[in-house]
Write an enzyme that holds these catalytic residues in place. Structure first.
Site, PDB file in Angstrom:
ATOM      1  N   LYS A   1       0.833  -1.212   0.000  1.00 13.20           N
ATOM      2  CA  LYS A   1       0.000   0.000   0.000  1.00 13.20           C
ATOM      3  C   LYS A   1       0.867   1.262   0.000  1.00 13.20           C
ATOM      4  CE  LYS A   1      -3.567  -0.351   2.651  1.00 13.20           C
ATOM      5  NZ  LYS A   1      -4.574  -0.303   3.735  1.00 13.20           N
TER       6      LYS A   1
ATOM      7  N   LYS B   1       1.919  -4.040  11.000  1.00  9.64           N
ATOM      8  CA  LYS B   1       0.559  -4.112  11.540  1.00  9.64           C
ATOM      9  C   LYS B   1       0.634  -4.663  12.943  1.00  9.64           C
ATOM     10  CE  LYS B   1      -3.700  -3.288  10.216  1.00  9.64           C
ATOM     11  NZ  LYS B   1      -4.152  -2.217   9.307  1.00  9.64           N
TER      12      LYS B   1
ATOM     13  N   ASP C   1      -6.929   1.144  13.692  1.00  9.89           N
ATOM     14  CA  ASP C   1      -7.569   0.261  12.716  1.00  9.89           C
ATOM     15  C   ASP C   1      -8.887  -0.166  13.363  1.00  9.89           C
ATOM     16  OD1 ASP C   1      -6.923  -1.189  10.036  1.00  9.89           O
ATOM     17  OD2 ASP C   1      -7.769  -2.761  11.276  1.00  9.89           O
TER      18      ASP C   1
ATOM     19  N   THR D   1      -9.592   7.775   4.581  1.00  7.53           N
ATOM     20  CA  THR D   1      -9.686   6.489   3.884  1.00  7.53           C
ATOM     21  C   THR D   1     -10.945   6.449   3.015  1.00  7.53           C
ATOM     22  OG1 THR D   1      -8.547   5.488   5.731  1.00  7.53           O
ATOM     23  CG2 THR D   1      -9.557   3.982   4.167  1.00  7.53           C
TER      24      THR D   1
ATOM     25  N   SER E   1      -1.920   9.615   7.209  1.00 11.63           N
ATOM     26  CA  SER E   1      -1.057   9.283   8.358  1.00 11.63           C
ATOM     27  C   SER E   1       0.369   9.753   8.085  1.00 11.63           C
ATOM     28  CB  SER E   1      -1.034   7.779   8.604  1.00 11.63           C
ATOM     29  OG  SER E   1      -2.224   7.374   9.207  1.00 11.63           O
TER      30      SER E   1
HETATM   31  P1  NAD Z   1     -14.641   0.138  11.886  1.00 11.33           P
HETATM   32  O1  NAD Z   1     -14.389  -0.676  13.079  1.00 11.33           O
HETATM   33  O2  NAD Z   1     -14.787   1.621  12.032  1.00 11.33           O
HETATM   34  O3  NAD Z   1     -15.951  -0.391  11.153  1.00 11.33           O
HETATM   35  C1  NAD Z   1     -16.134  -1.697  10.751  1.00 11.33           C
HETATM   36  C2  NAD Z   1     -17.560  -1.814  10.237  1.00 11.33           C
HETATM   37  O4  NAD Z   1     -17.764  -3.104   9.665  1.00 11.33           O
HETATM   38  C3  NAD Z   1     -18.605  -1.640  11.330  1.00 11.33           C
HETATM   39  O5  NAD Z   1     -19.717  -0.917  10.835  1.00 11.33           O
HETATM   40  C4  NAD Z   1     -19.039  -3.069  11.615  1.00 11.33           C
HETATM   41  O6  NAD Z   1     -20.361  -3.144  12.154  1.00 11.33           O
HETATM   42  C5  NAD Z   1     -18.961  -3.654  10.222  1.00 11.33           C
HETATM   43  N1  NAD Z   1     -18.896  -5.111  10.170  1.00 11.33           N
HETATM   44  C6  NAD Z   1     -18.086  -5.942  10.864  1.00 11.33           C
HETATM   45  N2  NAD Z   1     -18.341  -7.228  10.539  1.00 11.33           N
HETATM   46  C7  NAD Z   1     -19.324  -7.179   9.617  1.00 11.33           C
HETATM   47  C8  NAD Z   1     -20.040  -8.161   8.892  1.00 11.33           C
HETATM   48  N3  NAD Z   1     -19.767  -9.463   9.045  1.00 11.33           N
HETATM   49  N4  NAD Z   1     -20.981  -7.758   8.016  1.00 11.33           N
HETATM   50  C9  NAD Z   1     -21.272  -6.430   7.869  1.00 11.33           C
HETATM   51  N5  NAD Z   1     -20.631  -5.464   8.519  1.00 11.33           N
HETATM   52  C10 NAD Z   1     -19.679  -5.837   9.379  1.00 11.33           C
HETATM   53  O7  NAD Z   1     -13.485  -0.206  10.833  1.00 11.33           O
HETATM   54  P2  NAD Z   1     -12.922   0.676   9.630  1.00 11.33           P
HETATM   55  O8  NAD Z   1     -11.829   1.516  10.127  1.00 11.33           O
HETATM   56  O9  NAD Z   1     -14.056   1.288   8.873  1.00 11.33           O
HETATM   57  O10 NAD Z   1     -12.237  -0.459   8.727  1.00 11.33           O
HETATM   58  C11 NAD Z   1     -12.980  -1.262   7.803  1.00 11.33           C
HETATM   59  C12 NAD Z   1     -12.013  -1.989   6.893  1.00 11.33           C
HETATM   60  O11 NAD Z   1     -11.197  -1.034   6.224  1.00 11.33           O
HETATM   61  C13 NAD Z   1     -11.030  -2.954   7.573  1.00 11.33           C
HETATM   62  O12 NAD Z   1     -10.747  -4.000   6.666  1.00 11.33           O
HETATM   63  C14 NAD Z   1      -9.797  -2.092   7.773  1.00 11.33           C
HETATM   64  O13 NAD Z   1      -8.627  -2.863   7.897  1.00 11.33           O
HETATM   65  C15 NAD Z   1      -9.820  -1.318   6.478  1.00 11.33           C
HETATM   66  N6  NAD Z   1      -9.071  -0.066   6.495  1.00 11.33           N
HETATM   67  C16 NAD Z   1      -9.325   0.905   7.400  1.00 11.33           C
HETATM   68  C17 NAD Z   1      -8.622   2.097   7.332  1.00 11.33           C
HETATM   69  C18 NAD Z   1      -8.925   3.239   8.256  1.00 11.33           C
HETATM   70  O14 NAD Z   1      -8.281   4.296   8.082  1.00 11.33           O
HETATM   71  N7  NAD Z   1      -9.850   3.141   9.157  1.00 11.33           N
HETATM   72  C19 NAD Z   1      -7.630   2.270   6.364  1.00 11.33           C
HETATM   73  C20 NAD Z   1      -7.407   1.263   5.439  1.00 11.33           C
HETATM   74  C21 NAD Z   1      -8.142   0.099   5.506  1.00 11.33           C
END
Ligand code: NAD
Length: 428
Positions: free
Chosen positions: A94, A106, A146, A190, A362
């Site tokens: 990335k 990570k 995360d 993001t 970041s």
């Molecule tokens: P978060 O914890 O804020 O939100 C996760 C969401 O997914 C929640 O709404 C939760 O209810 C939902 N969820 C979990 N399991 C589920 C399921 N089985 N079915 C439907 N919904 C489900 O997390 P986030 O920061 O939004 O991250 C989401 C994804 O993006 C992850 O894979 C994370 O690694 C990736 N990511 C996040 C960032 C960041 O800056 N936050 C950056 C790059 C990648």
């Protein structure tokens, strides 16, 4: 190849496939298939009732040829070393694909943060730093939030590191709160980054964004700002989002044919991304099974929850009208599903390109910490847009030149940059 949802096996299979396309030297492959360093440790925490609970923590440093390792810390009850390895590996690609001078890392803790009080969370994250502080730092490894971790937790971790190292060191961690060394625009980064790549994909496919619809899985940080960006910046319509309901221990899709209102849904969503069903129903949303989002007849699918969600079972359910899959989550698509997506002719914006906005801001946060001078939100988002747009262009150009799938093209761009840095440093 048997089906697998082990994220690290998936990351290695994706790498092996592209290493083959690139005819990469076997010794170079051996370095890049595995993290260079891994830490697995136990963190004893005093709970509010006076008892001690021991948590399992991890940190993986995949490759730092291009700069200090960078990557979030995830708090999840199903966290495993292999998940952390996969996510750390993807971070290397990335950072390289958006061309920021950082490597991949990570971290994680096996815990459901919703079961901890504020004080217990603070003691747990400070405990994580007490174990790891000699192996992290602005020039070594810079963690971030995360799934399950928050800006406030990053603030506590920065404070713990600063105390242990004897100097104020905001650059040890990013995703800090505003006023505590954080950057403007990090919260949106993001999700908005996802939408900048969707906008570029639509230009490429000659689609009018205002006529496009989307279905999103998840409603956490990434999904919320992707939904806002899709509606407010592109003028498109998001017909559903989904979430994991912590009380019912199942997932739901929140659907509205004439378009969801992301800001309203945010106002009825708790800090863990669980939407209040009663309030949503009262506002005219239909509440469907969590698996329904992927079946919607939309132009764009945005998986933005967890890994392995688009797989051999769910990919065949994707509507023939879907034109773009933009991977907001890390590793949402299995290699088996990739084959189905290719066969359906869907344009893919692969995860480590699509969701690189978070790490890019970041990186901007670390730069501002180093300068001790802070940019406005508009400046941050403009710089982010420039980075995401040029990364998208580089991957699309590679995909067209080499006639390869966008995921393979993103890997080719990223791996070439990491290999070049290893060569320049005399590692290979
Ligand atoms: P978060 O914890 O804020 O939100 C996760 C969401 O997914 C929640 O709404 C939760 O209810 C939902 N969820 C979990 N399991 C589920 C399921 N089985 N079915 C439907 N919904 C489900 O997390 P986030 O920061 O939004 O991250 C989401 C994804 O993006 C992850 O894979 C994370 O690694 C990736 N990511 C996040 C960032 C960041 O800056 N936050 C950056 C790059 C990648």
């Amino acid at each position: 190849m048997a089906g697998t949802t082990n994220a690290f096996e998936m990351a290695q299979r994706q790498f092996d496939h592209v290493a083959e396309l690139l005819k990469l030297d076997p010794q170079v492959r051996e370095i890049l298939r595995w993290p260079l360093r891994e830490y697995a440790f136990r963190i004893p925490v005093r709970m509010d009732d006076g008892s001690i609970r021991v948590f399992q923590g991890f940190r993986v440093q995949h490759n730092d040829a291009r700069g200090p390792n960078k990557g979030g810390i995830r708090f999840h009850p199903a966290e495993t070393l292999d998940t952390v390895r996969a996510l750390g590996t993807w971070m290397t690609w990335k950072c390289a694909v958006v061309d920021i001078p950082l490597g991949g890392g990570k971290g994680g803790v096996i815990v459901d943060p919703a079961t901890l009080s504020t004080g217990e969370k603070e003691r747990l994250v400070r405990g994580w730093v007490q174990v790891m502080w000699k192996n992290i730092g602005p020039r070594q490894d810079v963690p971030a939030p995360d799934v399950g971790t928050t800006p406030q937790m990053m603030g506590w971790m920065m404070d713990e590191y600063s105390k242990l190292s004897g100097q104020y060191t905001p650059g040890v961690i990013t995703g800090k709160p505003l006023g505590g060394g954080g950057s403007q625009g990090r919260t949106e980064a993001t999700g908005f980054g996802v939408i900048y790549t969707v906008r570029e994909a639509m230009k490429h496919l000659k689609l009018d964004p205002k006529k496009c619809t989307a279905a999103i899985q998840g409603f956490g940080n990434v999904a919320q700002y992707a939904a806002i960006g899709f509606t407010e910046q592109l003028g498109g319509k998001v017909v559903c989002v989904s979430c994991w309901d912590r009380n019912d221990k199942t997932s739901y899709t929140f659907y509205k044919a004439d378009g969801i209102d992301p800001r309203f849904l945010m106002s009825i969503t708790d800090q863990y991304g669980t939407i209040d069903k009663e309030k949503a129903r009262a506002a005219g949303y239909s509440i469907e099974d969590g698996g329904e989002w992927i079946k919607k007849d939309v132009d764009v699918l945005i998986p933005a929850a967890l890994e392995g969600q688009v797989n051999a079972e769910t990919a065949p359910l994707i509507s023939k009208n879907v034109k773009i899959i933009a991977e907001g989550a890390n590793g949402p698509t299995t290699p088996e599903a990739d084959e189905i997506i290719k066969a359906k002719g869907i344009f893919l914006v692969p995860d480590f390109l699509c969701n690189a906005g978070g790490v890019t801001v970041s990186y901007f946060e670390g730069v501002q910490n180093d300068m001790n001078f802070y940019w406005t939100k508009d400046e941050v988002l403009e710089k982010l847009d420039t980075k995401m747009t040029s990364a998208f262009a580089a991957v699309l150009e590679m995909s067209e030149k080499e006639k390869v799938f966008m995921r393979d093209a993103a890997y080719m761009v990223a791996i070439a940059r990491v290999v070049k840095a290893m060569e320049l440093r005399g590692w290979i």
